[in-house]
Design a protein around this motif. Structure first.
Motif, PDB file in Angstrom:
ATOM      1  N   LEU A 279     -27.411  28.798  -1.783  1.00  0.00           N
ATOM      2  CA  LEU A 279     -26.049  29.267  -1.516  1.00  0.00           C
ATOM      3  C   LEU A 279     -25.655  30.409  -2.444  1.00  0.00           C
ATOM      4  CD1 LEU A 279     -23.244  28.082  -0.004  1.00  0.00           C
ATOM      5  CD2 LEU A 279     -22.734  27.598  -2.385  1.00  0.00           C
ATOM      6  N   ILE A 280     -25.813  30.197  -3.744  1.00  0.00           N
ATOM      7  CA  ILE A 280     -25.354  31.182  -4.723  1.00  0.00           C
ATOM      8  C   ILE A 280     -26.211  32.446  -4.686  1.00  0.00           C
ATOM      9  CG2 ILE A 280     -25.143  31.655  -7.205  1.00  0.00           C
ATOM     10  CD1 ILE A 280     -24.213  28.739  -7.531  1.00  0.00           C
ATOM     11  N   VAL A 281     -27.523  32.289  -4.734  1.00  0.00           N
ATOM     12  CA  VAL A 281     -28.411  33.451  -4.774  1.00  0.00           C
ATOM     13  C   VAL A 281     -28.306  34.259  -3.481  1.00  0.00           C
ATOM     14  CG1 VAL A 281     -30.814  34.220  -4.947  1.00  0.00           C
ATOM     15  CG2 VAL A 281     -30.001  32.337  -6.380  1.00  0.00           C
ATOM     16  N   GLY A 282     -28.336  33.579  -2.338  1.00  0.00           N
ATOM     17  CA  GLY A 282     -28.293  34.268  -1.056  1.00  0.00           C
ATOM     18  C   GLY A 282     -26.965  34.939  -0.780  1.00  0.00           C
ATOM     19  N   SER A 283     -25.863  34.276  -1.129  1.00  0.00           N
ATOM     20  CA  SER A 283     -24.547  34.851  -0.826  1.00  0.00           C
ATOM     21  C   SER A 283     -24.264  36.078  -1.676  1.00  0.00           C
ATOM     22  CB  SER A 283     -23.439  33.807  -1.000  1.00  0.00           C
ATOM     23  OG  SER A 283     -23.365  33.377  -2.345  1.00  0.00           O
ATOM     24  N   ILE A 284     -24.664  36.060  -2.952  1.00  0.00           N
ATOM     25  CA  ILE A 284     -24.411  37.213  -3.825  1.00  0.00           C
ATOM     26  C   ILE A 284     -25.360  38.367  -3.508  1.00  0.00           C
ATOM     27  CG2 ILE A 284     -24.443  38.054  -6.221  1.00  0.00           C
ATOM     28  CD1 ILE A 284     -23.439  35.306  -7.094  1.00  0.00           C
ATOM     29  N   LEU A 285     -26.655  38.082  -3.393  1.00  0.00           N
ATOM     30  CA  LEU A 285     -27.611  39.155  -3.096  1.00  0.00           C
ATOM     31  C   LEU A 285     -27.416  39.705  -1.684  1.00  0.00           C
ATOM     32  CD1 LEU A 285     -30.983  37.941  -4.688  1.00  0.00           C
ATOM     33  CD2 LEU A 285     -29.313  39.548  -5.607  1.00  0.00           C
ATOM     34  N   GLY A 286     -26.840  38.893  -0.790  1.00  0.00           N
ATOM     35  CA  GLY A 286     -26.629  39.330   0.588  1.00  0.00           C
ATOM     36  C   GLY A 286     -25.384  40.171   0.786  1.00  0.00           C
ATOM     37  N   MET A 287     -24.560  40.291  -0.255  1.00  0.00           N
ATOM     38  CA  MET A 287     -23.330  41.087  -0.143  1.00  0.00           C
ATOM     39  C   MET A 287     -23.613  42.577  -0.197  1.00  0.00           C
ATOM     40  SD  MET A 287     -20.409  39.184  -2.389  1.00  0.00           S
ATOM     41  CE  MET A 287     -19.141  40.266  -1.747  1.00  0.00           C
ATOM     42  N   ASN A 288     -22.713  43.353   0.365  1.00  0.00           N
ATOM     43  CA  ASN A 288     -22.733  44.797   0.207  1.00  0.00           C
ATOM     44  C   ASN A 288     -22.550  45.114  -1.280  1.00  0.00           C
ATOM     45  OD1 ASN A 288     -21.440  47.473  -0.124  1.00  0.00           O
ATOM     46  ND2 ASN A 288     -21.562  47.546   2.113  1.00  0.00           N
ATOM     47  N   ARG A 289     -23.472  45.894  -1.876  1.00  0.00           N
ATOM     48  CA  ARG A 289     -23.448  46.159  -3.315  1.00  0.00           C
ATOM     49  C   ARG A 289     -22.154  46.849  -3.745  1.00  0.00           C
ATOM     50  NH1 ARG A 289     -25.404  50.471  -6.378  1.00  0.00           N
ATOM     51  NH2 ARG A 289     -25.867  49.940  -8.553  1.00  0.00           N
ATOM     52  N   LYS A 290     -21.717  47.835  -2.964  1.00  0.00           N
ATOM     53  CA  LYS A 290     -20.475  48.542  -3.294  1.00  0.00           C
ATOM     54  C   LYS A 290     -19.284  47.606  -3.216  1.00  0.00           C
ATOM     55  CE  LYS A 290     -22.041  53.146  -1.915  1.00  0.00           C
ATOM     56  NZ  LYS A 290     -21.860  54.279  -0.991  1.00  0.00           N
ATOM     57  N   LEU A 291     -19.345  46.677  -2.259  1.00  0.00           N
ATOM     58  CA  LEU A 291     -18.275  45.689  -2.114  1.00  0.00           C
ATOM     59  C   LEU A 291     -18.204  44.819  -3.360  1.00  0.00           C
ATOM     60  CD1 LEU A 291     -16.177  44.403  -0.141  1.00  0.00           C
ATOM     61  CD2 LEU A 291     -18.010  42.906   0.623  1.00  0.00           C
ATOM     62  N   LEU A 292     -19.363  44.391  -3.862  1.00  0.00           N
ATOM     63  CA  LEU A 292     -19.410  43.551  -5.052  1.00  0.00           C
ATOM     64  C   LEU A 292     -18.865  44.291  -6.268  1.00  0.00           C
ATOM     65  CD1 LEU A 292     -20.259  40.996  -6.562  1.00  0.00           C
ATOM     66  CD2 LEU A 292     -22.576  41.938  -6.719  1.00  0.00           C
ATOM     67  N   ILE A 293     -19.276  45.548  -6.441  1.00  0.00           N
ATOM     68  CA  ILE A 293     -18.821  46.335  -7.594  1.00  0.00           C
ATOM     69  C   ILE A 293     -17.317  46.589  -7.521  1.00  0.00           C
ATOM     70  CG2 ILE A 293     -19.001  48.570  -8.744  1.00  0.00           C
ATOM     71  CD1 ILE A 293     -21.976  48.582  -7.864  1.00  0.00           C
ATOM     72  N   LYS A 294     -16.839  46.983  -6.341  1.00  0.00           N
ATOM     73  CA  LYS A 294     -15.406  47.233  -6.169  1.00  0.00           C
ATOM     74  C   LYS A 294     -14.602  45.947  -6.372  1.00  0.00           C
ATOM     75  CE  LYS A 294     -15.691  51.242  -3.116  1.00  0.00           C
ATOM     76  NZ  LYS A 294     -14.817  52.157  -3.861  1.00  0.00           N
ATOM     77  N   ALA A 295     -15.178  44.827  -5.931  1.00  0.00           N
ATOM     78  CA  ALA A 295     -14.500  43.536  -6.121  1.00  0.00           C
ATOM     79  C   ALA A 295     -14.332  43.243  -7.604  1.00  0.00           C
ATOM     80  CB  ALA A 295     -15.289  42.429  -5.452  1.00  0.00           C
ATOM     81  N   ALA A 296     -15.387  43.558  -8.379  1.00  0.00           N
ATOM     82  CA  ALA A 296     -15.348  43.261  -9.808  1.00  0.00           C
ATOM     83  C   ALA A 296     -14.282  44.084 -10.519  1.00  0.00           C
ATOM     84  CB  ALA A 296     -16.722  43.508 -10.426  1.00  0.00           C
ATOM     85  N   VAL A 297     -14.137  45.363 -10.123  1.00  0.00           N
ATOM     86  CA  VAL A 297     -13.215  46.235 -10.857  1.00  0.00           C
ATOM     87  C   VAL A 297     -11.798  46.245 -10.285  1.00  0.00           C
ATOM     88  CG1 VAL A 297     -15.080  47.740 -11.615  1.00  0.00           C
ATOM     89  CG2 VAL A 297     -13.879  48.276  -9.506  1.00  0.00           C
ATOM     90  N   GLY A 298     -11.624  45.905  -9.008  1.00  0.00           N
ATOM     91  CA  GLY A 298     -10.295  45.980  -8.402  1.00  0.00           C
ATOM     92  C   GLY A 298      -9.758  44.657  -7.904  1.00  0.00           C
ATOM     93  N   TYR A 299     -10.591  43.931  -7.181  1.00  0.00           N
ATOM     94  CA  TYR A 299     -10.127  42.712  -6.520  1.00  0.00           C
ATOM     95  C   TYR A 299     -10.149  41.511  -7.462  1.00  0.00           C
ATOM     96  CZ  TYR A 299      -9.714  39.481  -2.521  1.00  0.00           C
ATOM     97  OH  TYR A 299      -9.298  38.535  -1.635  1.00  0.00           O
ATOM     98  N   LEU A 300     -11.175  41.485  -8.337  1.00  0.00           N
ATOM     99  CA  LEU A 300     -11.316  40.344  -9.243  1.00  0.00           C
ATOM    100  C   LEU A 300     -10.107  40.142 -10.159  1.00  0.00           C
ATOM    101  CD1 LEU A 300     -13.265  38.058  -9.838  1.00  0.00           C
ATOM    102  CD2 LEU A 300     -14.381  39.498 -11.543  1.00  0.00           C
ATOM    103  N   PRO A 301      -9.487  41.216 -10.707  1.00  0.00           N
ATOM    104  CA  PRO A 301      -8.281  40.996 -11.522  1.00  0.00           C
ATOM    105  C   PRO A 301      -7.153  40.290 -10.771  1.00  0.00           C
ATOM    106  CG  PRO A 301      -9.114  43.203 -11.869  1.00  0.00           C
ATOM    107  CD  PRO A 301      -9.910  42.631 -10.746  1.00  0.00           C
ATOM    108  N   VAL A 302      -7.040  40.556  -9.463  1.00  0.00           N
ATOM    109  CA  VAL A 302      -6.012  39.876  -8.666  1.00  0.00           C
ATOM    110  C   VAL A 302      -6.346  38.386  -8.553  1.00  0.00           C
ATOM    111  CG1 VAL A 302      -4.749  39.883  -6.484  1.00  0.00           C
ATOM    112  CG2 VAL A 302      -5.666  42.019  -7.383  1.00  0.00           C
ATOM    113  N   ILE A 303      -7.624  38.089  -8.332  1.00  0.00           N
ATOM    114  CA  ILE A 303      -8.062  36.691  -8.293  1.00  0.00           C
ATOM    115  C   ILE A 303      -7.770  36.013  -9.626  1.00  0.00           C
ATOM    116  CG2 ILE A 303     -10.121  35.202  -8.254  1.00  0.00           C
ATOM    117  CD1 ILE A 303     -11.296  36.994  -6.118  1.00  0.00           C
ATOM    118  N   ILE A 304      -8.094  36.701 -10.719  1.00  0.00           N
ATOM    119  CA  ILE A 304      -7.869  36.132 -12.057  1.00  0.00           C
ATOM    120  C   ILE A 304      -6.381  35.866 -12.285  1.00  0.00           C
ATOM    121  CG2 ILE A 304      -7.993  36.624 -14.542  1.00  0.00           C
ATOM    122  CD1 ILE A 304     -10.594  38.177 -13.945  1.00  0.00           C
ATOM    123  N   GLY A 305      -5.522  36.784 -11.802  1.00  0.00           N
ATOM    124  CA  GLY A 305      -4.071  36.569 -11.919  1.00  0.00           C
ATOM    125  C   GLY A 305      -3.641  35.306 -11.206  1.00  0.00           C
TER     126      GLY A 305
END
Length: 426
Positions: free
Chosen positions: A111-137
């Motif tokens: 589940l973990i390895v496949g779901s993360i490696l299967g994501m769009n790389r740009k989506l993952l990076i953008k999520a980390a810098v933009g979307y993740l702070p909203v999740i953390i909030g």
């Protein structure tokens, strides 16, 4: 071809196959001839899971608000054990397969390895810098608010945060409550079964409240148009974030490669846990995320892991949930966990997620309604099925890629956060 597709099926099988297999299993159980290990556990778990999944997905209210099939599979499987409707020998076969034979770990690795490696790389990076702070909030406000109410009510700050708020915000059952119970069990030296009995009802109720809240937020957006993007998340939308990676046709040997890579990342997490005081699951997540972001694994092998994950998810999830119900869910302890304050803390968790994501999302440039639905409610629901229900209730299916970030990356973040918090608070 069309007539074959229209035939009634359970566990993917037409009745002319499902019924004889079920009869064979019943006879084997009656005669005490069900093999131990995966030879006996797989068929009985898949058959029970397929039947209960259908019932859950067709039952009104349960299918719309309580998670449908997954929640029915877990609780009915637990009830079968509670009322001694599954013989002790077969219960032991399933428990051993889930625990000592590590099927649960095997599933979580895929589940973990496949779901993360299967994501769009740009989506993952953008999520980390933009979307993740909203999740953390959302997570921060949710956990603090629930902890404060828990402290005031006498339930306890730590108990409210770890046993109610974190499981609800943790990404459902398979990727959330179950691995969390393992992390807590190891840290507290407690039986994960006892911990999961408190977490499972919270996850189910949190999912129901998240779906209802999605409909309410949609109505608020219509009443106050300035708060809503009408399906648009960012006030300056980037279309690249909505792109999902397309997969090539499956080749059978790719499943074997995905299996090897997924289990190797799991082993790497175990090795690192000997040197770093964080749970192996969290270290596996960090390792996979680093590999994905820096392109350490070739795209072909990333694809193999994604296909292996999809194979495991589509074929074994219902069976796994039967195992969770039998091996990890004590119906007696679930019943004892319910109380008015318990229900209040569940509601506080979901409301806190909405408030936190609304505030941080607004500051970052998200529309309040869309930010709260995707980064808040899609953290509080039950993973994939919850995402579909929340997006449907809010009439924002076009935001599904963002809900997937919450379920995949957000759920992984919660496991990592829990591993860190548990060293400070417990």
């Amino acid at each position: 071809m069309s007539t074959t597709e229209e035939k009634f099926k359970l566990a993917g099988l037409e009745m002319k196959y499902f019924i004889p297999i079920s009869i064979i299993l019943i006879i084997a159980v009656f005669l005490g001839k069900l093999p131990s290990g995966m030879l006996g556990a797989f068929p009985i778990m898949i058959i029970i899971g397929g039947l209960l999944d259908y019932i859950g997905n067709k039952t009104p209210i349960i299918k719309d608000y309580l998670g449908g099939g997954p929640i029915v599979i877990i609780f009915v499987s637990a009830a079968l054990v509670y009322f001694n409707l599954i013989p002790a020998k077969e219960v032991k076969i399933i428990k051993d397969f889930m625990t000592t034979q590590s099927f649960l770990d095997f599933y979580i690795a895929a589940l973990i390895v496949g779901s993360i490696l299967g994501m769009n790389r740009k989506l993952l990076i953008k999520a980390a810098v933009g979307y993740l702070p909203v999740i953390i909030g959302g997570v921060t406000v949710s956990l603090l608010l629930t902890g404060i109410i828990g402290y005031i009510s006498g339930y306890g700050f730590v108990n409210a945060v770890f046993y109610i708020a974190i499981p609800i915000m943790g990404g459902g059952m398979g990727a959330g409550a179950v691995p969390l119970s393992q992390i807590f069990g190891q840290a507290l030296q407690k039986d994960p079964t006892q911990l999961l009995a408190v977490m499972v009802p919270a996850v189910a109720l949190g999912n129901a409240l998240a779906i209802v809240s999605a409909g309410i937020l949609d109505k608020i957006g219509k009443r106050f148009p300035s708060l809503s993007g009408n399906g648009k998340l960012l006030k300056t939308q980037d279309s690249e974030m909505s792109k999902e990676k397309e997969h090539t046709p499956l080749k059978y040997e790719e499943l074997g490669k995905g299996l090897l890579l997924a289990t190797s990342f799991f082993i790497l997490g175990n090795v690192l846990s000997k040197f770093i005081p964080i749970h192996a699951y969290a270290l596996m997540i960090i390792s996979v995320a680093i590999a994905k972001i820096f392109g350490i694994v070739d795209e072909y092998y990333e694809e193999c892991c994604a296909k292996w994950f999809n194979f495991i998810m589509k074929n074994f999830t219902s069976g796994l949930l039967v195992g969770i119900g039998v091996a990890y869910t004590s119906l007696k302890e679930v019943i004892e966990a319910f109380s008015p304050i318990y229900l209040l803390l569940v509601a506080t968790t979901v409301i806190g997620a909405i408030i936190g994501t609304a505030i941080v999302g607004h500051l970052i440039g998200f529309y309040v309604i869309e930010g709260s639905i995707t980064a808040g409610l899609c953290m509080a629901n039950m993973g994939g099925t919850g995402d579909v229900a929340v997006m449907s209730a809010s009439h924002r299916m076009e935001l599904m890629p963002f809900s997937q970030i919450s379920s995949r990356i957000g759920g992984a973040f919660m496991l990592l956060l829990t591993s860190l918090l548990i060293n400070f608070l417990l």
